[in-house]
Design an enzyme around this catalytic site. Structure first.
Site, PDB file in Angstrom:
ATOM      1  N   ASP A 176      46.391  13.026  10.659  1.00 25.21           N
ATOM      2  CA  ASP A 176      46.112  12.142   9.394  1.00 25.21           C
ATOM      3  C   ASP A 176      44.888  12.477   8.655  1.00 25.21           C
ATOM      4  O   ASP A 176      43.741  12.747   9.326  1.00 25.21           O
ATOM      5  CB  ASP A 176      46.233  10.605   9.892  1.00 25.21           C
ATOM      6  N   TYR A 185      42.084  11.932   5.167  1.00 30.29           N
ATOM      7  CA  TYR A 185      41.242  10.639   4.817  1.00 30.29           C
ATOM      8  C   TYR A 185      40.829  10.934   3.514  1.00 30.29           C
ATOM      9  O   TYR A 185      39.657  11.112   3.005  1.00 30.29           O
ATOM     10  CB  TYR A 185      40.022  10.656   5.826  1.00 30.29           C
ATOM     11  N   HIS A 213      39.402   4.905  -1.303  1.00 30.52           N
ATOM     12  CA  HIS A 213      39.546   4.332   0.027  1.00 30.52           C
ATOM     13  C   HIS A 213      38.599   4.620   0.854  1.00 30.52           C
ATOM     14  O   HIS A 213      37.876   3.403   1.571  1.00 30.52           O
ATOM     15  CB  HIS A 213      40.861   4.917   0.792  1.00 30.52           C
ATOM     16  N   GLU A 242      48.719   0.836   5.813  1.00 36.33           N
ATOM     17  CA  GLU A 242      48.042   1.845   5.222  1.00 36.33           C
ATOM     18  C   GLU A 242      49.074   2.441   4.362  1.00 36.33           C
ATOM     19  O   GLU A 242      50.043   2.872   4.631  1.00 36.33           O
ATOM     20  CB  GLU A 242      47.150   2.627   5.931  1.00 36.33           C
ATOM     21  N   SER A 275      53.963   4.004  13.313  1.00 34.99           N
ATOM     22  CA  SER A 275      53.753   4.659  12.219  1.00 34.99           C
ATOM     23  C   SER A 275      55.045   4.728  11.582  1.00 34.99           C
ATOM     24  O   SER A 275      56.041   5.180  12.301  1.00 34.99           O
ATOM     25  CB  SER A 275      53.081   6.063  12.179  1.00 34.99           C
TER      26      SER A 275
END
Lengths: 426, 426
Positions: free
Chosen positions: A135, A137, A142, A208, A266
């Site tokens: 994942d 970022y 954000h 998210e 997820s």
């Protein structure tokens, strides 16, 4: 080779509603089970699921180099490993088969009966066996929101953020397709003004809003992938809900990153929309705010205009859209993410999944998590039944969707919809 | 069911050197390729590799419920998924077959020719397809050393450390078996007194002396594994070198944890030593320094006395042992790690791997990384060729080994040996 499947003028002989995410220009790939318990790789046009295994057995892919059982599998991994040229040949062929001008299948009721199912008669599965899941970022909005809330509003971005597409490893085993309910996780949290943790249900379960891309086999141990070649190894994308337990995360994440706060579940949308299908929606991303190292410098447009939405649906209620965002807001694009991930020689395999990180926009109605939308719970979000949410309640369903619309053709991802059940009991 | 395979009095009709890690009391599991390119699941006694696929075809496992092809595979995942009862039946049977009192195979030269290979004639493979890999951080001495160096000697342990078996997700795709060389990774690092990173080879490549355990399918999404049941789901252990690039790690790891600093390579010893085989070496771990939450409280001894060593061998030189440690120093044991990992409902599958984290002891000669042994480079480590190391040089080979010895029987893991080549060039 041309992506003839993208021809905006093509019309299918299958009926497609004008608001459908799945016109003949989409042709995504997924895995489904029929009522007869047959599992197969398929695609979707309108509200019809199409069995590619049956199409192949009936000879509709003749001339394309494919093994006999390539679609008679419960994951797309082997097909994805065949590479971009094969994906494109297959997708172009599917467009031809369902083109209104082509009678071969259209006028063969026996074949149609074997190949075409109504969507309500099939059950979508996880489309790939996900080997490794990473994942990122990569949304500056954000990262800035989180840094403002938890660190210092004047230095919200950490020093490495504008230089590195920051990423971390996630858990593959808890990735599920749309429709599978999950339980509120339990874990350790630290009460305010205490130095001793307590055990119990997370009180701050959050979604998210992300997308994720699925890779093909890209490199061997030791070999980096150049940024401008990276898209060759991206099969397609899904909409992705990276469930998070904020109170567990806060206590556990120093110094090695989020763990149990993330790996309880997820969820992904079950149809993988190919990068080829997204080609008409290619666009530029944000301008870099600082110079980037050479291995991250790319040429051309590497972002895509994909509208993203999140809705919350309470038990027995109707959905309220709580956020609208867009994939194009991402500061770091997928090519940069993949180049960064492999610059040290880390191998990437067919079926690996890489998430974008929460995609927030500049305005408060575009924030991609309840943490940001309710600003740590200070500004509850109103639902259309009059109730409020700071985070997600038991029995709420979180529904995310994504689509592209350039005024000519609209294609989309369908949705990823996940219900949060109460804590699991034996 | 008794673990008759552990009988310390049993002697094999295969010759076993008295210092071997692989007496008939070990019977580990691995995957190898023969000179004829046959890939099979096997075990090892002394310096002999034993083809379990051939043994099974010849009927030596008759009476044990096994599918015909269970050993004719290139990974142990399916066998591991069969569960503890089956592992124990197979291991007990292997002990009987090779017991000096049993002539069935011993006196059958045709069968022996199909089943037994010399170790130098086979090539060891990765024993499992690792779905998810998690690394813990469970040595209090290691966590204290790192905290002392990089944070505050008076508050070296972070507040959560004594409450949580801290762990994070790692990358499965770059896990390799002993013998595969790796390249020095490149990446971003931040020069002293600069706020702009540079790109280039890591200057601080390090090993981490760890063990790892391999799980069987343990639970479904949502269901936790109780701490006292956890060992039921642990198939066995390997010695594990969690390669690390300290300079890349320092710049990238805030706030989401290590990423490219770790995922360029991780090496494991190729034989999985079963938890059953380790039973005679079970022992208590350290006493908790603070009360632990109920889901982490276990009964009985959950640690194992496994001696661990690291050596560095320069190009054309001989190995110098640079550290001696022990698995029993671990503050958090494997049962606690697995209970913690699943307390939120995270599913664990057959073939998942969980690393211990660097295992350091109390004395400077027991530290499990060059970072600690050379104390950030301040105290270079002397090798027997007169050269010094702060970290690992190009063309050095790092050799780790682990073994148990209770004065009656010695069993071990063999070694994990990995050469660090210079930066990869196209």
């Amino acid at each position: 080779m041309q992506i003839t499947a993208n021809d905006p003028k093509r019309i299918s002989w299958l009926n497609v509603d004008k608001n459908s995410h799945f016109p003949i220009q989409n042709i995504p790939f997924g895995v489904f089970i029929t009522k007869d318990d047959i599992i197969t790789i398929g695609t979707r046009i309108g509200d019809y699921a199409i069995d590619l295994g049956a199409l192949h057995q009936l000879g509709y892919f003749d001339g394309i180099p494919l093994t006999d059982d390539i679609f008679l599998q419960d994951t797309l991994n082997d097909f994805i490993a065949d590479g971009r040229k094969t994906w494109r040949l297959v997708r172009n062929r599917i467009a031809e088969i369902f083109d209104t001008r082509n009678g071969a299948l259209r006028d063969n009721p026996v074949h149609k009966d074997k190949v075409i199912f109504r969507m309500e008669d099939v059950e979508m599965q996880l489309p790939v066996a996900i080997g490794d899941y990473t994942d990122f970022y990569s949304s500056i909005e954000h990262a800035t929101n989180v840094g403002t809330m938890f660190r210092d509003p004047n230095n919200a971005l950490l020093p490495n953020w504008l230089h590195i597409p920051v990423g971390y490893h996630g858990r593959s085993s808890s990735i599920i397709p749309s429709g599978i309910p999950i339980h509120r996780p339990q874990g350790q949290t630290i009460p305010a003004d205490s130095d001793t943790p307590v055990f119990g249900p997370s009180k701050l379960v959050d979604f998210e809003l992300e997308t994720a891309f699925i890779t093909t086999a890209a490199n061997h141990l030791g070999e980096p992938i150049p940024v401008n070649e990276a898209e060759e190894y991206i099969f397609g994308m899904v909409v992705f809900n990276d469930w998070s337990a904020r109170d567990i995360q806060k206590w556990e994440y120093v110094p090695l990153g989020p763990f149990l706060a993330k790996n309880f579940a997820s969820s992904i949308s079950p149809w993988i929309v190919t990068l080829d299908a997204l080609e008409p929606y290619r666009c530029a991303g944000p301008e870099p705010l600082k110079p980037q190292l050479e291995y991250l410098q790319y040429t051309g447009d590497k972002s895509f205009d994909i509208k993203l939405e999140v809705a919350i649906q309470p038990e027995n209620g109707t959905p309220t859209t709580v956020a609208k965002s867009n994939f194009k807001y991402m500061y770091w694009n997928m090519s940069q993410q993949l180049a960064h991930h492999t610059v040290n020689g880390c191998p990437v395999n067919s079926g690996d999944m890489m998430g974008s990180g929460t995609i927030s926009g500049k305005t408060p109605d575009s924030y991609g998590s309840m943490l940001e939308l309710s600003w740590r719970g200070e500004k509850p979000v109103k639902l259309n039944d009059g109730t409020e949410r700071k985070f997600i309640n038991d029995n709420d369903t979180v529904i995310m969707t994504g689509y592209c619309d350039n005024g000519v053709t609209k294609i989309g991802f369908g949705e990823v919809s996940t219900k949060l059940l109460p804590v699991w009991k034996k």
